[in-house]
Design a protein around this motif. Structure first.
Motif, PDB file in Angstrom:
ATOM      1  N   ALA A  65     105.005  56.844   6.287  1.00 33.44           N
ATOM      2  CA  ALA A  65     104.238  57.630   7.249  1.00 33.44           C
ATOM      3  C   ALA A  65     103.124  56.797   7.867  1.00 33.44           C
ATOM      4  CB  ALA A  65     103.663  58.872   6.558  1.00 33.44           C
ATOM      5  N   ALA A  66     102.478  55.950   7.043  1.00 24.36           N
ATOM      6  CA  ALA A  66     101.401  55.106   7.559  1.00 24.36           C
ATOM      7  C   ALA A  66     101.923  54.101   8.574  1.00 24.36           C
ATOM      8  CB  ALA A  66     100.716  54.377   6.405  1.00 24.36           C
ATOM      9  N   MET A  67     103.119  53.554   8.320  1.00 25.22           N
ATOM     10  CA  MET A  67     103.676  52.575   9.253  1.00 25.22           C
ATOM     11  C   MET A  67     104.120  53.226  10.555  1.00 25.22           C
ATOM     12  SD  MET A  67     105.801  49.832   6.930  1.00 25.22           S
ATOM     13  CE  MET A  67     106.822  51.039   6.076  1.00 25.22           C
ATOM     14  N   GLY A  68     104.362  54.531  10.540  1.00 24.86           N
ATOM     15  CA  GLY A  68     104.784  55.216  11.755  1.00 24.86           C
ATOM     16  C   GLY A  68     103.656  55.900  12.482  1.00 24.86           C
ATOM     17  N   PRO A  72      93.955  53.256  14.576  1.00 23.54           N
ATOM     18  CA  PRO A  72      93.811  53.165  13.120  1.00 23.54           C
ATOM     19  C   PRO A  72      94.317  54.434  12.431  1.00 23.54           C
ATOM     20  CG  PRO A  72      91.718  53.692  14.106  1.00 23.54           C
ATOM     21  CD  PRO A  72      92.665  53.478  15.255  1.00 23.54           C
ATOM     22  N   LEU A  73      94.612  54.313  11.138  1.00 25.61           N
ATOM     23  CA  LEU A  73      95.167  55.433  10.395  1.00 25.61           C
ATOM     24  C   LEU A  73      94.161  56.568  10.296  1.00 25.61           C
ATOM     25  CD1 LEU A  73      96.972  53.635   7.421  1.00 25.61           C
ATOM     26  CD2 LEU A  73      97.957  54.469   9.549  1.00 25.61           C
ATOM     27  N   ALA A  74      94.691  57.764  10.327  1.00 26.53           N
ATOM     28  CA  ALA A  74      93.837  58.935  10.153  1.00 26.53           C
ATOM     29  C   ALA A  74      93.298  58.951   8.728  1.00 26.53           C
ATOM     30  CB  ALA A  74      94.629  60.208  10.435  1.00 26.53           C
ATOM     31  N   PRO A  75      92.074  59.438   8.527  1.00 28.74           N
ATOM     32  CA  PRO A  75      91.497  59.472   7.174  1.00 28.74           C
ATOM     33  C   PRO A  75      92.384  60.214   6.182  1.00 28.74           C
ATOM     34  CG  PRO A  75      89.815  59.908   8.809  1.00 28.74           C
ATOM     35  CD  PRO A  75      91.108  59.902   9.563  1.00 28.74           C
ATOM     36  N   GLU A  76      93.000  61.319   6.646  1.00 22.33           N
ATOM     37  CA  GLU A  76      93.853  62.086   5.736  1.00 22.33           C
ATOM     38  C   GLU A  76      95.021  61.238   5.238  1.00 22.33           C
ATOM     39  OE1 GLU A  76      96.779  66.016   5.807  1.00 22.33           O
ATOM     40  OE2 GLU A  76      95.604  65.469   7.590  1.00 22.33           O
ATOM     41  N   LEU A  77      95.633  60.459   6.137  1.00 23.02           N
ATOM     42  CA  LEU A  77      96.765  59.613   5.750  1.00 23.02           C
ATOM     43  C   LEU A  77      96.315  58.466   4.857  1.00 23.02           C
ATOM     44  CD1 LEU A  77      99.749  59.227   6.015  1.00 23.02           C
ATOM     45  CD2 LEU A  77      99.381  57.953   8.138  1.00 23.02           C
ATOM     46  N   GLN A  78      95.135  57.921   5.128  1.00 26.36           N
ATOM     47  CA  GLN A  78      94.605  56.862   4.271  1.00 26.36           C
ATOM     48  C   GLN A  78      94.399  57.362   2.841  1.00 26.36           C
ATOM     49  OE1 GLN A  78      91.091  55.186   5.989  1.00 26.36           O
ATOM     50  NE2 GLN A  78      92.111  54.465   7.859  1.00 26.36           N
ATOM     51  N   ASP A  83      95.934  57.644  -2.685  1.00 26.26           N
ATOM     52  CA  ASP A  83      96.192  58.489  -3.858  1.00 26.26           C
ATOM     53  C   ASP A  83      97.578  58.183  -4.438  1.00 26.26           C
ATOM     54  OD1 ASP A  83      95.475  60.733  -5.604  1.00 26.26           O
ATOM     55  OD2 ASP A  83      97.138  61.750  -4.600  1.00 26.26           O
ATOM     56  N   ALA A  84      98.572  57.980  -3.574  1.00 26.35           N
ATOM     57  CA  ALA A  84      99.926  57.659  -4.066  1.00 26.35           C
ATOM     58  C   ALA A  84      99.931  56.328  -4.801  1.00 26.35           C
ATOM     59  CB  ALA A  84     100.905  57.625  -2.895  1.00 26.35           C
ATOM     60  N   ARG A  85      99.220  55.341  -4.271  1.00 28.13           N
ATOM     61  CA  ARG A  85      99.165  54.038  -4.942  1.00 28.13           C
ATOM     62  C   ARG A  85      98.432  54.139  -6.274  1.00 28.13           C
ATOM     63  NH1 ARG A  85      97.888  50.032   0.257  1.00 28.13           N
ATOM     64  NH2 ARG A  85     100.017  50.115   1.122  1.00 28.13           N
ATOM     65  N   VAL A 131     101.811  46.145   8.657  1.00 29.18           N
ATOM     66  CA  VAL A 131     102.480  46.890   9.720  1.00 29.18           C
ATOM     67  C   VAL A 131     101.617  48.052  10.189  1.00 29.18           C
ATOM     68  CG1 VAL A 131     104.490  48.299  10.264  1.00 29.18           C
ATOM     69  CG2 VAL A 131     104.768  46.213   8.926  1.00 29.18           C
ATOM     70  N   ALA A 132     100.973  48.769   9.215  1.00 26.71           N
ATOM     71  CA  ALA A 132     100.186  49.954   9.567  1.00 26.71           C
ATOM     72  C   ALA A 132      98.985  49.605  10.433  1.00 26.71           C
ATOM     73  CB  ALA A 132      99.731  50.664   8.298  1.00 26.71           C
ATOM     74  N   HIS A 133      98.436  48.409  10.297  1.00 26.40           N
ATOM     75  CA  HIS A 133      97.255  48.027  11.058  1.00 26.40           C
ATOM     76  C   HIS A 133      97.611  47.435  12.429  1.00 26.40           C
ATOM     77  CE1 HIS A 133      95.305  48.422   7.107  1.00 26.40           C
ATOM     78  NE2 HIS A 133      94.194  48.664   7.814  1.00 26.40           N
ATOM     79  N   LEU A 134      98.885  47.248  12.700  1.00 32.74           N
ATOM     80  CA  LEU A 134      99.293  46.778  14.013  1.00 32.74           C
ATOM     81  C   LEU A 134      99.334  47.938  15.011  1.00 32.74           C
ATOM     82  CD1 LEU A 134     102.258  44.391  13.081  1.00 32.74           C
ATOM     83  CD2 LEU A 134      99.984  43.707  13.854  1.00 32.74           C
ATOM     84  N   ALA A 135      99.163  47.619  16.261  1.00 31.10           N
ATOM     85  CA  ALA A 135      99.348  48.635  17.293  1.00 31.10           C
ATOM     86  C   ALA A 135     100.816  49.052  17.311  1.00 31.10           C
ATOM     87  CB  ALA A 135      98.939  48.070  18.653  1.00 31.10           C
TER      88      ALA A 135
END
Length: 581
Positions: A65-68, A72-78, A83-85, A131-135
């Motif tokens: 989900a983060a890669m898609g 920048p990533l939304a705080p909720e997704l971060q 939490d998963a990690r 990947v997640a930090h790329l545009a």
């Protein structure tokens, strides 16, 4: 009372006692085999491994989900990804701690694989973060596929960890085998369900059609999922009377296969035609991952049932152990009475007789054999041992004489009686072996044939005893100058032959010349304070291809006669000629 009758009475008593004890032991072994004391700890470690496998697999959902998602990533997704990690790390650390506390598993393959998974998570997560930090426009399909694969590739290691710990539980209690198979099948179903969802991550992110390789891989995962579905249904047939298992299996069918799995099939149909899925990886995660919860619930239900079975088996084993201990105590008390009697009349004399027999077998013929204290079988055995001792003395004496004679005959048959060197027959035997080795491995080997010049004149002038002194002296002089691997033999009369392994024609010629000079300088003292000096002529031949020993010797002989013809006291090297000109 005779020893035979006494032994019968004791045998009957021992038989009755040990029959009861043997039945208890057999029962204990049977029960121990079927329900080992280590089954409960093994199942708990297996549960930790399954939980770690689930958490590492579940981490792919928020990672995809983060890669898609937009950068920048939304705080909720971060927060969800972190939490998963954290849950993955906690589950792996808990599993690793449990393995480290078990001395048998501390250095096991399972422990090594857990370490590899923990180490592999670091670069895999780094790939996801990169990947997640790329545009979104910069997230190439190659980077996304590599990031997804780096997470998926860790799962075979976790599957092996689960397999190893499942085997540990199976060895502890084989009665749990069917249940363990069902647990592993459900865990594999959960993993393949997660993997097939991850295969859609790259197409969803790139908004493209599924590639041929992705379609093949998804089809392969579909096939495994269907096989596991059938297998799990068959394995849970034994639980058909337990309503909680029937309900759990129905939940899997309804929530996963009828909902989540159908949703993936819908995405597959779209991906085969176009890349317009209309779904983001985050939406796929929210809809699809919860449908797999029913699979983990079924797995946990099976594990709880296995733990209950293992505890029941352990309780039965404990009760049986108490029974065996009680019987053993009674048997030991009765056995003490028998030991005293048997020790005085049977065990002690038999032990003494055994030691004596062992000593005789080891050749200790100097030991004293005592007289039997009783007129019984033990006394007869002692008398027989004394007779056996004398027979062994006689046999050993004859054996030593025979060995000495055989050694003497072997030496005399291989050695020239005068010079002590090998005789012609022994030389040919040894040389044939060396020649075969040289031809097989392509190594050099040479033959030197030399003859004492004018030896007949020495015999005629000084006598045959002087000739013998010269032959012995020549043999000793030459032997001192040769290597250990070289073979010297008396070829006949005043002729000697030498085999030089690992020597070509030039090297052998140098050796022959060194021997010629040494013989020329030797002085031999004979009777009457007379001193004799001799010279020798040498013929040298080197092995050529698959040449036989006779031909090699013949060429050396031709070279020897050429040396004589050309004036003696010289070395001649053989050529290809096989006849004397």
């Amino acid at each position: 009372m005779s020893l035979n009758r006494l032994f019968r009475l004791i045998s009957v008593a021992l038989l009755a006692l040990f029959l009861a004890f043997a039945v208890a032991l057999v029962w204990t072994e049977w029960s121990t085999y079927r329900s080992g004391a280590n089954s409960v700890p093994a199942l708990r470690k297996l549960r930790l491994a399954l939980l770690a496998m689930e958490k590492v697999s579940a981490e792919r959902g928020p990672a995809n989900a983060a890669m898609g998602a937009a950068a920048p990533l939304a705080p909720e997704l971060q927060v969800r990804l972190a939490d998963a990690r954290a849950r993955s790390d906690a589950a792996l650390n808990q599993l690793r701690t449990a393995l480290e506390t078990d001395s048998k598993l501390r250095q096991s393959w399972a422990m090594d694989k857990v370490r590899l998974v923990q180490q592999g998570l670091v670069p895999a997560r780094a790939n996801v973060d990169r990947v997640a930090h790329l545009a979104p426009q910069d997230r190439s399909d190659v980077l996304v596929v590599a990031a997804v694969s780096s997470m998926v590739d860790l799962m075979p290691l976790m599957v092996r960890v689960v397999s190893d710990l499942s085997n540990e539980a199976d060895r502890a209690d084989p009665l749990l085998r069917d249940g363990l198979s069902a647990v592993r099948a459900v865990a594999s179903l959960r993993e393949y369900a997660g993997q097939v969802g991850s295969r859609f991550a790259a197409p969803l992110i790139a908004h493209r059609q599924l590639t041929q390789d992705e379609v093949i891989e998804i089809g392969r995962l579909y096939g495994r999922i269907e096989l596991l579905r059938t297998f799990i249904g068959g394995q849970l047939g034994n639980y058909s009377r337990a309503p909680e298992f029937v309900t759990a299996l129905e939940r899997v069918e309804k929530e996963f296969f009828d909902s989540g799995f159908q949703f993936l099939d819908f995405l597959l149909q779209i991906g085969l035609k176009s890349g317009d899925f209309g779904v983001t990886p985050s939406e796929l995660f929210k809809f699809y991952v919860p449908s797999m919860a029913s699979i983990t619930d079924l797995r946990d239900l099976l594990l709880d049932d296995l733990l209950e079975q293992a505890e029941r088996h352990n309780t039965r084993a404990r009760n049986l152990l108490i029974l065996v201990v009680s019987l053993t105590l009674v048997a030991c008390l009765f056995f003490q009475l028998l030991v005293v009697l048997i020790g005085r009349r049977v065990v002690r004399p038999l032990v003494q007789a055994t030691d004596l027999v062992s000593g005789l077998v080891d050749g200790k013929l100097e030991q004293q054999i005592p007289e039997g204290q009783h007129r019984d079988e033990i006394g007869a055995m002692m008398r027989a041992l004394r007779v056996l001792k004398e027979r062994m003395r006689e046999r050993n004496s004859l054996a030593k004489e025979r060995e000495a004679l055989i050694t003497q005959l072997q030496t005399s048959s291989n050695t020239d009686f005068l010079t002590g060197a090998l005789n012609r027959r022994a030389f040919y035997t040894h040389a044939d072996q060396q020649l075969g080795v040289a031809q097989r491995y392509g190594r050099a080997v040479s033959v030197v044939l030399f003859d004492i010049d004018h030896f007949k004149r020495i015999n005629d002038t000084y006598g045959h005893q002087a000739g013998d002194v010269v032959l012995i002296g020549v043999s000793q002089c030459v032997a001192q100058l040769l290597r250990k691997v070289d073979v010297l033999a008396r070829y006949g009369g005043e002729e000697f032959i030498i085999l030089l392994p690992e020597s070509d024609l030039a090297q052998a010629g140098a050796v022959a010349d060194k021997l010629r000079v040494a013989l020329e300088e030797c002085v031999f003292d004979v009777e009457g304070d007379r001193r004799i000096k001799v010279t020798a002529s040498f013929g040298v031949a080197a092995l050529a291809g698959g040449e036989a020993l006779d031909m090699l010797t013949k060429r050396a002989d031709i070279a020897l006669y050429r040396a004589k013809r050309l004036g003696r006291n010289r070395v001649e090297l053989a050529g290809d000629e096989v006849e004397e000109p």
